[in-house]
Design a protein around this motif. Structure first.
Motif, short mmCIF file in Angstrom:
data_model
loop_
_atom_site.label_atom_id
_atom_site.label_comp_id
_atom_site.label_asym_id
_atom_site.label_seq_id
_atom_site.Cartn_x
_atom_site.Cartn_y
_atom_site.Cartn_z
N SER A 36 0.85 -1.19 0.00
CA SER A 36 0.00 0.00 0.00
C SER A 36 0.89 1.24 0.00
O SER A 36 1.58 1.51 0.99
N THR A 37 0.89 1.99 -1.10
CA THR A 37 1.72 3.20 -1.14
C THR A 37 1.11 4.30 -0.28
O THR A 37 1.80 5.18 0.19
N GLY A 38 -0.21 4.21 -0.05
CA GLY A 38 -0.87 5.16 0.85
C GLY A 38 -0.26 5.05 2.25
O GLY A 38 -0.07 6.05 2.94
N TYR A 41 2.86 7.10 2.40
CA TYR A 41 2.57 8.53 2.62
C TYR A 41 2.09 8.76 4.05
O TYR A 41 2.38 9.78 4.66
N ARG A 42 1.35 7.80 4.57
CA ARG A 42 0.89 7.91 5.95
C ARG A 42 2.07 7.85 6.93
O ARG A 42 2.07 8.51 7.96
N ALA A 43 3.09 7.04 6.59
CA ALA A 43 4.28 6.95 7.45
C ALA A 43 4.99 8.31 7.47
O ALA A 43 5.45 8.77 8.52
N ALA A 102 -1.48 13.15 5.58
CA ALA A 102 -0.91 12.43 4.43
C ALA A 102 -1.31 13.12 3.13
O ALA A 102 -0.51 13.30 2.22
N SER A 103 -2.58 13.52 3.06
CA SER A 103 -3.06 14.17 1.85
C SER A 103 -2.34 15.51 1.66
O SER A 103 -2.06 15.92 0.53
N ARG A 104 -2.00 16.18 2.78
CA ARG A 104 -1.31 17.48 2.66
C ARG A 104 0.16 17.31 2.30
O ARG A 104 0.66 17.97 1.39
N ALA A 111 9.22 15.46 -2.02
CA ALA A 111 9.01 14.33 -1.10
C ALA A 111 8.40 13.16 -1.86
O ALA A 111 8.72 11.99 -1.62
N ARG A 112 7.52 13.46 -2.84
CA ARG A 112 6.92 12.40 -3.66
C ARG A 112 8.00 11.66 -4.44
O ARG A 112 7.97 10.46 -4.58
N ARG A 113 8.96 12.45 -4.94
CA ARG A 113 10.02 11.81 -5.72
C ARG A 113 10.80 10.81 -4.86
O ARG A 113 11.14 9.72 -5.30
N GLY A 132 -2.46 2.43 -4.81
CA GLY A 132 -2.20 3.83 -4.52
C GLY A 132 -3.03 4.80 -5.34
O GLY A 132 -4.19 4.55 -5.65
N ARG A 133 -2.39 5.94 -5.68
CA ARG A 133 -3.07 6.98 -6.45
C ARG A 133 -2.40 7.17 -7.80
O ARG A 133 -3.03 7.55 -8.76
N ASP A 134 -1.08 6.98 -7.83
CA ASP A 134 -0.33 7.28 -9.06
C ASP A 134 0.62 6.14 -9.42
O ASP A 134 1.64 6.36 -10.05
N VAL A 135 0.28 4.93 -9.03
CA VAL A 135 1.17 3.79 -9.31
C VAL A 135 1.24 3.57 -10.83
O VAL A 135 2.31 3.43 -11.40
N GLU A 182 -13.37 16.51 0.45
CA GLU A 182 -12.25 17.44 0.59
C GLU A 182 -10.95 16.78 0.13
O GLU A 182 -10.16 17.37 -0.59
N ARG A 183 -10.78 15.51 0.56
CA ARG A 183 -9.55 14.78 0.22
C ARG A 183 -9.50 14.50 -1.29
O ARG A 183 -8.46 14.66 -1.92
N ASP A 184 -10.64 14.12 -1.87
CA ASP A 184 -10.69 13.89 -3.33
C ASP A 184 -10.25 15.14 -4.08
O ASP A 184 -9.47 15.07 -5.01
N ARG A 186 -8.44 17.63 -3.07
CA ARG A 186 -7.00 17.90 -2.92
C ARG A 186 -6.18 16.92 -3.76
O ARG A 186 -5.25 17.29 -4.46
N ASP A 187 -6.54 15.64 -3.71
CA ASP A 187 -5.77 14.62 -4.45
C ASP A 187 -5.87 14.81 -5.96
O ASP A 187 -4.92 14.55 -6.70
N LYS A 188 -7.05 15.29 -6.42
CA LYS A 188 -7.24 15.42 -7.87
C LYS A 188 -6.71 16.72 -8.45
O LYS A 188 -6.44 16.80 -9.65
N THR A 189 -6.61 17.76 -7.61
CA THR A 189 -6.21 19.06 -8.16
C THR A 189 -4.77 19.42 -7.84
O THR A 189 -4.29 20.45 -8.27
N ARG A 190 -4.07 18.58 -7.06
CA ARG A 190 -2.68 18.94 -6.74
C ARG A 190 -1.85 18.91 -8.02
O ARG A 190 -2.14 18.15 -8.95
N GLU A 191 -0.79 19.75 -7.99
CA GLU A 191 0.03 19.89 -9.18
C GLU A 191 0.86 18.63 -9.44
O GLU A 191 1.03 18.20 -10.57
#
Ligand code: DC
Length: 227
Positions: A36-38, A41-43, A102-104, A111-113, A132-135, A182-184, A186-191
């Motif tokens: 789980s890649t989520g 991010y949670r870690a 985690a979402s923030r 950090a994603r890299r 995950g979200r971007d696997v 709210e989380r959707d 943020r997750d969908k509109t982040r750069e």
């Protein structure tokens, strides 16, 4: 190109679509590991929270990501138990506050890299279902097969509501729905790596399907030699 231990299966989509249950079941059926890649991010979020770092403090969050040391131990249910700096954080990672942080922190491109590199190390030899979200879009654009699970926000809120109720809590449906929306957003509109299906992903709308039906749909789509 064939991987050493089998396929690398990407399983993406928003929270509450059953990705974790589906991923674990599929991995179990194939004798694969589940990641789980989520949780990764949670870690990072947990560490940021524990160190009182502001989630929007770019450099401090990046340093925290660079300092994370992940190790994985194979479990009988096919999941890979994740240790962070040798510690099993387990249920602490699933606290609501940790999910929000985690979402923030996951909007931090650098950090994603760093985390993406760690994901590639775990998955590159295959024999893995990675959720995950971007696997399928960023971590493994060359995944052997990609799935994108989706469902309406109301359905997902309802599932979360029932899950929490089962654990003896007194959840508030409207609050859950609000937090999911709210989380959707943020997750969908982040750069950096916004949540979206890969162009070659198999799309599955789970709104009207049972868990078993989703698992079967995924298994049916796999190349024959895998199942
Ligand atoms: O799937 P989850 O709820 O455990 O994920 C927590 C957060 O981590 C989620 O809001 C978005 C982020 N995440 C991400 O940006 N990319 C991933 N591959 C997985 C999760």
């Amino acid at each position: 190109m064939a991987r050493l231990n089998g396929l690398l299966i990407a399983l993406d989509g928003p929270a509450g679509t059953g990705k974790t249950s589906v991923g674990k079941a599929v991995a179990d059926r194939l004798g694969y590991g589940f990641v789980s890649t989520g949780e990764m991010y949670r870690a990072l979020a947990y560490t940021v929270f524990a160190k009182h770092i502001e989630p929007e403090d770019h450099d401090a969050v990046l340093a925290a990501a660079q300092g994370l040391r992940f190790t994985f131990a194979r479990q009988p249910d096919a999941s890979l138990k994740m240790f962070v700096g040798g510690e099993f954080l387990g249920p602490k990672l699933h606290l609501e506050e940790v999910g929000n942080v985690a979402s923030r922190v996951s909007t931090n491109r650098e950090a994603r890299r760093v985390l993406t590199e760690k994901m590639r190390e775990v998955g590159q030899d295959g024999g893995i279902v990675m959720e995950g979200r971007d696997v399928g879009t960023v971590v493994f654009p060359d995944a052997d097969i990609k799935f994108y699970l989706d469902a309406t926000a109301e359905q997902r809120a309802q599932r979360r509501f029932l899950q929490l109720k089962e654990t003896g809590q007194k959840p508030d449906y409207n609050k859950i729905l609000h937090s999911i929306e709210e989380r959707d957003h943020r997750d969908k509109t982040r750069e950096a790596s916004p949540l979206k299906p890969a162009s070659d992903a198999v799309l599955i709308d789970t709104s009207e399907l049972s868990l078993e039906q989703v698992i079967d749909t995924v298994l049916e789509k796999l190349p024959h030699h895998a199942s």
